[in-house]
Design an enzyme around this catalytic site. Structure first.
Site, short mmCIF file in Angstrom:
data_model
loop_
_atom_site.label_atom_id
_atom_site.label_comp_id
_atom_site.label_asym_id
_atom_site.label_seq_id
_atom_site.Cartn_x
_atom_site.Cartn_y
_atom_site.Cartn_z
N TYR A 142 -73.68 -23.68 -89.97
CA TYR A 142 -74.87 -23.77 -89.12
C TYR A 142 -74.52 -24.44 -87.78
O TYR A 142 -74.87 -23.93 -86.70
CB TYR A 142 -75.95 -24.58 -89.85
CG TYR A 142 -77.26 -24.71 -89.12
CD1 TYR A 142 -78.19 -23.67 -89.16
CD2 TYR A 142 -77.58 -25.85 -88.40
CE1 TYR A 142 -79.41 -23.78 -88.50
CE2 TYR A 142 -78.79 -25.97 -87.73
CZ TYR A 142 -79.70 -24.93 -87.79
OH TYR A 142 -80.90 -25.04 -87.13
N LYS A 199 -74.70 -22.78 -84.00
CA LYS A 199 -75.62 -23.30 -82.97
C LYS A 199 -74.85 -23.77 -81.73
O LYS A 199 -75.35 -23.66 -80.61
CB LYS A 199 -76.48 -24.43 -83.55
CG LYS A 199 -77.45 -23.95 -84.64
CD LYS A 199 -78.48 -22.96 -84.09
CE LYS A 199 -79.55 -22.61 -85.10
NZ LYS A 199 -80.56 -21.68 -84.57
P1 NAD Z 1 -87.98 -20.85 -90.60
O1 NAD Z 1 -87.07 -20.58 -91.73
O2 NAD Z 1 -89.43 -21.05 -90.87
O3 NAD Z 1 -87.84 -19.76 -89.45
C1 NAD Z 1 -86.79 -18.88 -89.31
C2 NAD Z 1 -87.35 -17.48 -89.31
O4 NAD Z 1 -86.31 -16.55 -89.03
C3 NAD Z 1 -87.96 -17.08 -90.68
O5 NAD Z 1 -89.25 -16.55 -90.47
C4 NAD Z 1 -87.01 -16.01 -91.19
O6 NAD Z 1 -87.64 -15.03 -91.97
C5 NAD Z 1 -86.50 -15.43 -89.88
N1 NAD Z 1 -85.24 -14.69 -90.05
C6 NAD Z 1 -84.15 -15.05 -90.75
N2 NAD Z 1 -83.23 -14.08 -90.71
C7 NAD Z 1 -83.75 -13.07 -89.93
C8 NAD Z 1 -83.27 -11.81 -89.51
N3 NAD Z 1 -82.07 -11.35 -89.89
N4 NAD Z 1 -84.07 -11.06 -88.72
C9 NAD Z 1 -85.30 -11.50 -88.33
N5 NAD Z 1 -85.80 -12.68 -88.72
C10 NAD Z 1 -85.03 -13.46 -89.51
O7 NAD Z 1 -87.40 -22.17 -89.90
P2 NAD Z 1 -87.76 -22.83 -88.50
O8 NAD Z 1 -87.57 -24.27 -88.70
O9 NAD Z 1 -89.03 -22.35 -87.95
O10 NAD Z 1 -86.53 -22.32 -87.59
C11 NAD Z 1 -86.67 -21.54 -86.43
C12 NAD Z 1 -85.42 -21.74 -85.58
O11 NAD Z 1 -85.33 -23.09 -85.16
C13 NAD Z 1 -84.10 -21.43 -86.32
O12 NAD Z 1 -83.20 -20.81 -85.45
C14 NAD Z 1 -83.61 -22.82 -86.68
O13 NAD Z 1 -82.21 -22.87 -86.87
C15 NAD Z 1 -84.07 -23.62 -85.48
N6 NAD Z 1 -84.19 -25.05 -85.69
C16 NAD Z 1 -85.11 -25.57 -86.54
C17 NAD Z 1 -85.20 -26.96 -86.71
C18 NAD Z 1 -86.22 -27.60 -87.63
O14 NAD Z 1 -86.10 -28.81 -87.90
N7 NAD Z 1 -87.23 -26.89 -88.13
C19 NAD Z 1 -84.33 -27.79 -86.01
C20 NAD Z 1 -83.39 -27.23 -85.16
C21 NAD Z 1 -83.34 -25.85 -84.99
#
Ligand code: NAD
Length: 259
Positions: free
Chosen positions: A161, A165
């Site tokens: 991961y 990133k």
């Molecule tokens: P989440 O799992 O709710 O959202 C990720 C979404 O991406 C999901 O809806 C999933 O179905 C979709 N997805 C996965 N693979 C896919 C594909 N091949 N095609 C289309 N859609 C796909 O989690 P989140 O926390 O909302 O994360 C959103 C983004 O933010 C991600 O990139 C994550 O790495 C990043 N992020 C989140 C956090 C946190 O603390 N929540 C922190 C840093 C970064």
């Protein structure tokens, strides 16, 4: 003089990947609240129909379309659907991402590839598709890639991961440099821990409470805490910003180190 809303997104067509849950769903709402026509993309359109419906109920404009970011034909089809509904997409949030925890020595080929395919290839394919269409249409636009503070620091068990990133942060610079003169800006957001449905149980548990000690402001992020950075980077307010990654983490990155 009436105050001008420099974060206004009216007349813009915004496409958000991974829009069915968490941050992606929130980004759709924030963009719609600021006037954008929103295209909410998820692997299965029916999963995001609720997001699009909620926006339409509030008199906004939105459609749900299917699109898997690991599949270039599927991304192209999602942009086709967006164009058909609203015109050329000129605001993109490459948000879809996954985390497959595992110590480096034990990560399977499949888990490594899956993480890179979604977090790295998927962001690139989405941004490239957007840029190709904007260039063809002779239009300006803005792209925001969703990175993470783990693109800067690492923790045990998140090698794939964190590497993906970090690559998103570097990709943001590379794409910004190539497309700036064509009027396409590319920036990223590096969120810290933000409570979403996916991590709520863990982050609100006793262990989660311990983790807040590492966050200078003393709490995890809320989904709406990213709205400001998102709108800044996509709207006229960010017209002179490109190639940058905005960290939104309550100060956590300042103290980030290998653990
Ligand atoms: P989440 O799992 O709710 O959202 C990720 C979404 O991406 C999901 O809806 C999933 O179905 C979709 N997805 C996965 N693979 C896919 C594909 N091949 N095609 C289309 N859609 C796909 O989690 P989140 O926390 O909302 O994360 C959103 C983004 O933010 C991600 O990139 C994550 O790495 C990043 N992020 C989140 C956090 C946190 O603390 N929540 C922190 C840093 C970064």
């Amino acid at each position: 003089m009436a105050p001008k809303n420099i974060l206004d997104m009216s007349g813009r067509v915004a496409l958000v990947t991974g829009a069915g849950t968490g941050l992606g769903a929130r980004f759709c709402m924030a963009l719609a609240e600021h006037g954008a026509s929103v295209v909410a993309v998820a692997r299965r359109a029916e999963k995001v129909e609720g997001v699009a419906e909620a926006i339409r109920r509030d008199d906004g404009q939105a459609i749900a379309v299917s699109g898997d970011v690991t599949d270039t034909a599927s991304i192209a089809a999602a942009f086709d659907a967006a164009e058909k509904a609203f015109g050329t997409v000129d605001a993109v949030v490459a948000n879809a991402g996954i985390a497959v925890p595992g110590r480096a020595a034990e990560i399977s080929d499949e888990d490594w590839r899956k993480t890179m395919a979604t977090n790295l290839d998927g962001v690139f394919f989405t941004a490239r598709e957007a840029a190709q269409r904007l260039l063809k249409a002779g239009k300006h636009g803005a792209i925001v890639n969703i990175a993470s503070i783990l693109g800067y620091g690492v923790g045990k068990g998140n090698a794939s991961y964190a590497v993906s990133k970090a690559a998103v942060i570097q990709m943001t610079q590379a794409l910004a440099l190539e497309w700036a003169f064509k009027g396409i800006r590319v920036n990223a957001i590096a969120p810290g821990y933000v409570v979403t449905d996916i991590n709520r149980d863990y982050l609100t548990s006793g262990k989660g409470a311990e983790m807040t000690k590492e966050i200078p402001v003393g709490r995890f992020g809320r989904e709406q805490d990213l709205d400001g950075a998102l709108l800044l980077l996509l709207s006229e307010a960010g017209a002179f910003m490109t190639g940058t990654t905005v960290t939104v983490d309550g100060g956590q990155r300042i103290g980030l180190r290998g653990s």
